[in-house]
Design a protein around this motif. Structure first.
Motif, PDB file in Angstrom:
ATOM      1  N   LEU B  56     -27.215  -0.556  13.281  1.00  0.00           N
ATOM      2  CA  LEU B  56     -28.207   0.263  13.090  1.00  0.00           C
ATOM      3  C   LEU B  56     -28.765   0.606  14.336  1.00  0.00           C
ATOM      4  O   LEU B  56     -29.170   1.880  14.554  1.00  0.00           O
ATOM      5  N   LEU B  57     -29.091  -0.218  15.287  1.00  0.00           N
ATOM      6  CA  LEU B  57     -29.810   0.175  16.520  1.00  0.00           C
ATOM      7  C   LEU B  57     -28.826   1.256  17.411  1.00  0.00           C
ATOM      8  O   LEU B  57     -29.403   2.154  17.787  1.00  0.00           O
ATOM      9  N   TRP B  58     -27.714   0.796  17.362  1.00  0.00           N
ATOM     10  CA  TRP B  58     -26.704   1.750  18.106  1.00  0.00           C
ATOM     11  C   TRP B  58     -26.735   2.973  17.534  1.00  0.00           C
ATOM     12  O   TRP B  58     -26.757   4.173  18.420  1.00  0.00           O
ATOM     13  N   GLY B  59     -26.704   3.235  16.261  1.00  0.00           N
ATOM     14  CA  GLY B  59     -26.724   4.367  15.567  1.00  0.00           C
ATOM     15  C   GLY B  59     -28.112   5.208  15.676  1.00  0.00           C
ATOM     16  O   GLY B  59     -28.036   6.487  15.554  1.00  0.00           O
ATOM     17  N   THR B  60     -28.962   4.485  15.932  1.00  0.00           N
ATOM     18  CA  THR B  60     -30.172   5.101  15.963  1.00  0.00           C
ATOM     19  C   THR B  60     -30.650   5.635  17.281  1.00  0.00           C
ATOM     20  O   THR B  60     -30.999   6.527  17.288  1.00  0.00           O
ATOM     21  N   PHE B  61     -30.349   5.031  18.232  1.00  0.00           N
ATOM     22  CA  PHE B  61     -30.594   5.432  19.719  1.00  0.00           C
ATOM     23  C   PHE B  61     -29.503   6.140  20.344  1.00  0.00           C
ATOM     24  O   PHE B  61     -29.884   6.516  21.418  1.00  0.00           O
ATOM     25  N   PHE B  62     -28.318   6.103  20.018  1.00  0.00           N
ATOM     26  CA  PHE B  62     -27.397   6.625  20.715  1.00  0.00           C
ATOM     27  C   PHE B  62     -26.509   7.574  19.820  1.00  0.00           C
ATOM     28  O   PHE B  62     -26.375   7.490  18.802  1.00  0.00           O
ATOM     29  N   ASP B  63     -26.157   8.752  20.515  1.00  0.00           N
ATOM     30  CA  ASP B  63     -25.307   9.585  19.848  1.00  0.00           C
ATOM     31  C   ASP B  63     -24.096   9.876  20.871  1.00  0.00           C
ATOM     32  O   ASP B  63     -24.050   9.221  21.824  1.00  0.00           O
ATOM     33  N   ALA B  64     -23.322  10.736  20.460  1.00  0.00           N
ATOM     34  CA  ALA B  64     -22.095  10.773  21.335  1.00  0.00           C
ATOM     35  C   ALA B  64     -22.269  10.976  22.756  1.00  0.00           C
ATOM     36  O   ALA B  64     -21.629  10.608  23.536  1.00  0.00           O
ATOM     37  N   GLU B  65     -23.610  11.540  23.198  1.00  0.00           N
ATOM     38  CA  GLU B  65     -23.704  11.745  24.322  1.00  0.00           C
ATOM     39  C   GLU B  65     -24.697  10.693  25.247  1.00  0.00           C
ATOM     40  O   GLU B  65     -24.741  10.789  26.504  1.00  0.00           O
ATOM     41  N   GLY B  66     -25.112   9.880  24.407  1.00  0.00           N
ATOM     42  CA  GLY B  66     -25.790   8.727  24.918  1.00  0.00           C
ATOM     43  C   GLY B  66     -27.013   8.492  24.302  1.00  0.00           C
ATOM     44  O   GLY B  66     -27.142   9.002  23.293  1.00  0.00           O
ATOM     45  N   PHE B  67     -28.109   7.853  25.112  1.00  0.00           N
ATOM     46  CA  PHE B  67     -29.317   7.758  24.656  1.00  0.00           C
ATOM     47  C   PHE B  67     -30.226   8.722  24.026  1.00  0.00           C
ATOM     48  O   PHE B  67     -30.324  10.055  24.659  1.00  0.00           O
ATOM     49  N   ASP B  68     -30.567   8.910  22.835  1.00  0.00           N
ATOM     50  CA  ASP B  68     -31.306   9.852  22.296  1.00  0.00           C
ATOM     51  C   ASP B  68     -32.192   9.495  21.389  1.00  0.00           C
ATOM     52  O   ASP B  68     -31.963   8.750  20.395  1.00  0.00           O
ATOM     53  N   LEU B  69     -33.531  10.023  21.217  1.00  0.00           N
ATOM     54  CA  LEU B  69     -34.723   9.848  20.507  1.00  0.00           C
ATOM     55  C   LEU B  69     -34.483  10.834  19.125  1.00  0.00           C
ATOM     56  O   LEU B  69     -35.729  10.855  18.536  1.00  0.00           O
TER      57      LEU B  69
END
Lengths: 373, 584
Positions: B56-69
């Protein structure tokens, strides 16, 4: 003191998860290696699809039956309803003596399951049969291969033809009504009718039907209405309407007389209620009926590719009659099942490309739905 | 009645343990059976919780490019967010208040008083739990809709047109509150059962009124259980979408879960936005658990009511209030059980729903029931559901009893984390749970994917938070002096746990077992993603009927489920009554 340490530890644990997570790509973002199968040369299944693709007619059927006999049945992932599915798989098994293993779930769950399995290289299914927009998503991922005979594809309406999948049936959106409440002048005869204030407090819309919203908007645009006119029609529809979640509940509440008209129920659900004796009606259809294509395709990593091809061919030939016998709308229609009403298909590609946008717009539209007292 | 010993406050009776005095077991070599059991349980909980949480956290805070909010912006960016949260909180708060009041009152009356109609409590406590939410809610529409509600029809001559409107925030609170009151009831029954009545008797002897006793003695003693209930109900109601969707939307009442619904419908699924919404639930849950721990920790002894001094839970005489209370119970029983159940039976006998009339009664048929029995997979699904339900209930309660010991009683560093972790699955959306589990087991060399085992793992994860609440609540009531006596007499940790703690925990374990068994029968969101051909469970069949549009067959399944589970729970209680605290 001890408490603050506990909190700190919890934070540390959460932080560790984040750091570990950062070491890889997100599992939920669109997979970076989608379409991988295509890059690493054709799979065995694809080679077979290619080889058989050159054949047609009885020769093709005979060859497929021969090859399928050496395979291990069919693994089908589908969002077909259980009663439709039972008839379809039974007829297929009766014809070819091939067992069908079925995984059945909602279209979104079928998509999710296939994406997960394909991502892990797990060949769970040979054939997928589901809604057009989910098939569009799978096409984008490059995990399906077109495997239907060209002569059959040519008979399917254009809205049901796609690069990697073929439409097998249509789900129809049509207004339906409770005949105890709505009769005579009150029966809707056009989509525009639904915007009439006479339906205030009687009209129900479904929470998730943004595909219907898109289909009707496109229809009205093609008829030459301006966007403002269309927005006004929808606003008038929503004004005084109630919002219901789920098509089954929608039909049940309408049968019970909770409201008189459902704007966008699936015709087969209402027909089933009618067959059970409920005072509900969809006909004469408001023309044109808005149709959402459902279809199927073979997987590139199918373990039983010949059986997969045989099933798809069969579904678009003999299978079409099975579908028609269940009072559904087959993709290759013979005669006039809709009583003179026209059929307009929702644009699957657009639904896929702009689904988010339309879903959000529909959400906003419904939020304006007013209170009934 | 004479008291043989002077009344004393619970906290004065026990020796302080924990941080001030090392228990004998701590001096042993770490490689004892205790070490392995405790470490194993902690690892199992950590594993079960971290898989979906990490995902969940991985999917929430990261996309293919990296950290993302970006997900947070999409989730909370809408101008209506304030209104959505307002509605959600009103709904969740109201439901929690209602279920807490109802559940606690019923539990108190059932365990502590000589109330009439005790057999009805049993039905009232589990029937709303068994009936799937969608059926329970639709039954209430048939009962209290202004247009077609049967109650409204009956009462119209008395109260005027449509006295009830189920399509309102009050209707939502009513249905959700009643539907979740069994969680509170089961939790509070366990708490009251483990309470020494001599404390209340002392208060009464010293001149306190019944009400004062209740307010100053009884309720403070069960505060951990109350807190657990509030926490669980608040979060489950915040997540609930069935009731708000069916009752609220008709009147334009949107809650924040409707955002999650839309976010999940799109492709590619916006898990970032969905995760961002789940993260706020996670924050609420973490704060809630911390508060619960602080309160329970402050009075490690305050709540310990099961002590070395023997007691027999004796029912209180209600006196002149007996008929009043009896009438109240009958009303409650009719409202939560008989009303909705009658509507379900009525719908199950009809080919399609219609208001009661001579014509409707004439069309009664058993066709819907026949259809259920003719389903090919019904028998297999029932067996699978039974196996899964019982196994999940046993495994979860076994793990959580030890986890509760770690969290409440041990001095092991980091024990708080065990409790926090066990609570995590409560805030993970069912579909995320399913996806994260399939993600792991599709890549695991052990062939678990595609078997019943993967469903078992999902169920254990999902019901861990409930099991933990039931187990810790009971554990806080058991005085450490009992454990110490056993150890002083030479019993090993494991023997003490098995022979002393486990029997004393049994009211809580039993309640947790019943709860998990019953709710696992209707688990759908992760079952649907994870089952495979041949491994169907009952909830999948229910869902299929729902998709088919056969609402009346669905009602028939609901009725059959109530019958089957009532029988099973009766058996479980009969077996459970053989161990632990006994009533007169």
């Amino acid at each position: 003191m001890r408490k603050s340490r506990t909190v700190a530890r919890a934070a540390l644990a959460a932080g560790t998860v984040l750091v570990l997570a950062a070491c890889g790509g997100s599992p939920t973002s669109p997979s970076a290696d989608s379409g991988d199968n295509a890059d690493s040369g054709p799979t065995k299944a694809e080679e077979l699809y290619e080889e058989i693709g050159g054949l047609s007619g009885q020769e093709r059927r005979d060859r497929l039956v021969e090859l399928a006999a050496e395979e291990n049945g069919l693994n089908l992932y589908t969002s077909m309803n259980a009663d439709i599915l039972d008839s379809v798989s039974e007829a297929f098994t009766d014809t070819f003596d091939i067992d069908v293993n079925v995984y059945r779930a909602g279209s979104e769950t079928v998509l999710q399951r296939i994406l997960q399995e394909q991502d892990a290289g797990f060949p769970g299914n040979d054939v997928v049969e589901t809604n057009g927009s989910e098939l569009g998503a799978l096409q984008k991922e490059g995990v399906m291969a077109q495997c239907v005979a060209q002569e059959l594809i040519d008979q399917v309406p254009e809205a049901g033809q796609s690069e990697a999948w073929t439409s097998t049936r249509f789900n129809l959106f049509a207004p339906s009504w409770n005949t105890n409440i709505i009769s005579g002048d009150m029966v809707p005869t056009s989509w525009e009718d639904l915007a009439d204030p006479k339906y205030d407090g009687q009209l129900a819309l479904e929470l998730g039907d943004y595909d219907w919203y898109l289909g009707l908007t496109d229809l009205w645009l093609s008829e030459g209405k301006s966007q403002e006119e269309i927005d006004q029609l929808f606003a008038d529809m929503v004004d005084g309407a109630v919002v219901v979640k789920g098509h089954t509940v929608m039909a049940e509440l309408m049968s019970a007389g909770q409201f008189g008209v459902a704007a966008s129920n699936y015709s087969y659900i209402v027909e089933a209620a009618k067959a059970a004796g409920a005072p509900v009606e969809t006909q004469p259809y408001v023309s044109p009926v808005i149709a959402r294509p459902n279809g199927g395709s073979c997987m590139k990593n199918a373990e039983n590719p010949a059986t997969a091809m045989l099933f798809m061919d069969w579904l678009l030939e003999e299978g079409q009659q099975v579908i028609a016998d269940l009072e559904l709308t087959p993709a290759i229609a013979e005669g006039d099942a809709l009583g003179g009403a026209e059929l307009v298909a929702v644009d699957s590609e657009r639904l896929l490309e702009q689904g988010d946008e339309w879903s959000a717009k529909y959400d906003e539209l419904l939020a304006g739905a007013e209170t009934i007292e | 009645m004479t008291l043989t010993s002077p009344p004393v406050r619970a906290e004065e009776r026990t020796e302080p343990t924990g941080s001030t005095g090392a228990s004998p077991s701590r001096r042993k070599l770490p490689l004892s059976p205790k070490f392995f059991i405790v470490a194993g349980v902690a690892a199992a909980i950590g594993y079960l919780a971290l898989v979906p949480l990490g995902y969940l956290l991985w999917g929430t805070f990261f996309d293919a490019e990296g950290f993302d909010l970006g997900g947070f912006e999409r989730a909370y960016g809408s101008g209506r967010m304030g209104e959505l949260w307002g509605n959600s909180l009103a709904f969740a708060g109201g439901s929690a208040f209602l279920s807490l009041t109802v559940g606690t009152t019923l539990a108190y009356l059932n365990v502590r008083t000589a109330v009439p109609f005790k057999a009805l409590f049993f039905a009232a406590s589990i029937v709303p739990l068994i009936v799937p939410g969608i059926l329970y809610t639709v039954s209430w529409i048939f009962l209290a809709s202004p247009q077609i509600g049967l109650l409204n029809n009956f009462l119209e001559p008395v109260f005027g047109t449509a006295p009830f409107n189920i399509f309102s925030i009050w209707g939502m609170i009513w249905v959700e509150g009643l539907h979740s009151s069994p969680i509170v009831f089961l939790l509070m029954v366990a708490a009251f059962r483990s309470m020494d009545p001599s404390l209340e008797e002392s208060a009464l002897m010293s001149g306190a009124t019944r009400l004062q006793t209740l307010r100053r003695v009884t309720l403070p003693l069960v505060r951990p259980a109350l807190l657990s209930s509030v926490l669980v109900i608040l979060i489950t109601s915040l997540e609930s979408f069935e009731v708000p969707a069916l009752l609220g939307l008709q009147n334009g009442i949107y809650v924040f879960t409707s955002r999650i619904y839309f976010v999940f419908r799109s492709y590619p699924r916006d898990l970032q936005a969905a995760g961002a919404l789940a993260v706020s639930l996670l924050a609420i849950a973490v704060i809630g658990v911390i508060i619960a721990r602080l309160l329970a920790g402050r009075g490690t002894k305050t709540y310990q009511t099961v002590t070395g001094k023997g007691f027999r839970p004796r029912p209180l005489d209600l006196g002149k209030w007996r008929p009043v209370v009896g009438a109240g119970i009958l009303i409650y029983f009719f409202a939560t059980v008989v009303g909705p159940l009658l509507v379900l039976i009525y719908a199950a006998l009809l080919p399609y729903y219609q208001a009661p009339s001579a014509e409707a009664f004439a069309s009664f048929t058993l066709d819907n029931f026949r259809q259920v029995f003719e389903m090919d997979s019904a028998g297999r699904a029932l067996v699978n559901s039974l196996v899964l339900g019982i196994s999940a209930a046993v495994i979860v309660m076994a793990l959580m009893s030890i986890a509760a010991w770690i969290s409440v009683r041990s001095t092991i560093p980091g024990r708080g984390i065990v409790e926090q972790l066990s609570f995590v699955p409560l805030v993970i959306p069912g579909i995320v749970l399913g996806v994260s589990i399939s993600f792991v087991y599709l890549r695991s060399p052990i062939p678990i994917y595609g078997t019943l085992l993967i469903l078992l793992i999902a169920y254990c994860t999902k019901y861990m938070p409930y099991g933990m609440r039931y187990a810790t609540t009971s554990m806080t009531q058991i005085s450490s002096e009992l454990e110490e006596s056993a150890q002083v007499s030479g019993a090993s940790w494991w023997t003490t746990f098995r022979r002393v703690l486990l029997p004393l925990l049994s009211p809580g374990i039993m309640a947790g077992f019943v709860y998990i068994l019953v709710v696992s029968f209707r688990e759908l969101s992760s079952s649907l993603l994870l089952y495979s051909p041949g491994n169907e469970v009952l909830s999948i069949l229910i869902w299929e009927q729902f998709e088919n549009g056969s609402f009346n067959v669905l009602a028939a399944i609901g009725v059959l489920m109530v019958v089957a589970l009532v029988i099973m729970v009766t058996i479980a209680y009969k077996l459970g009554a053989k161990v632990g605290l006994r009533e007169d």
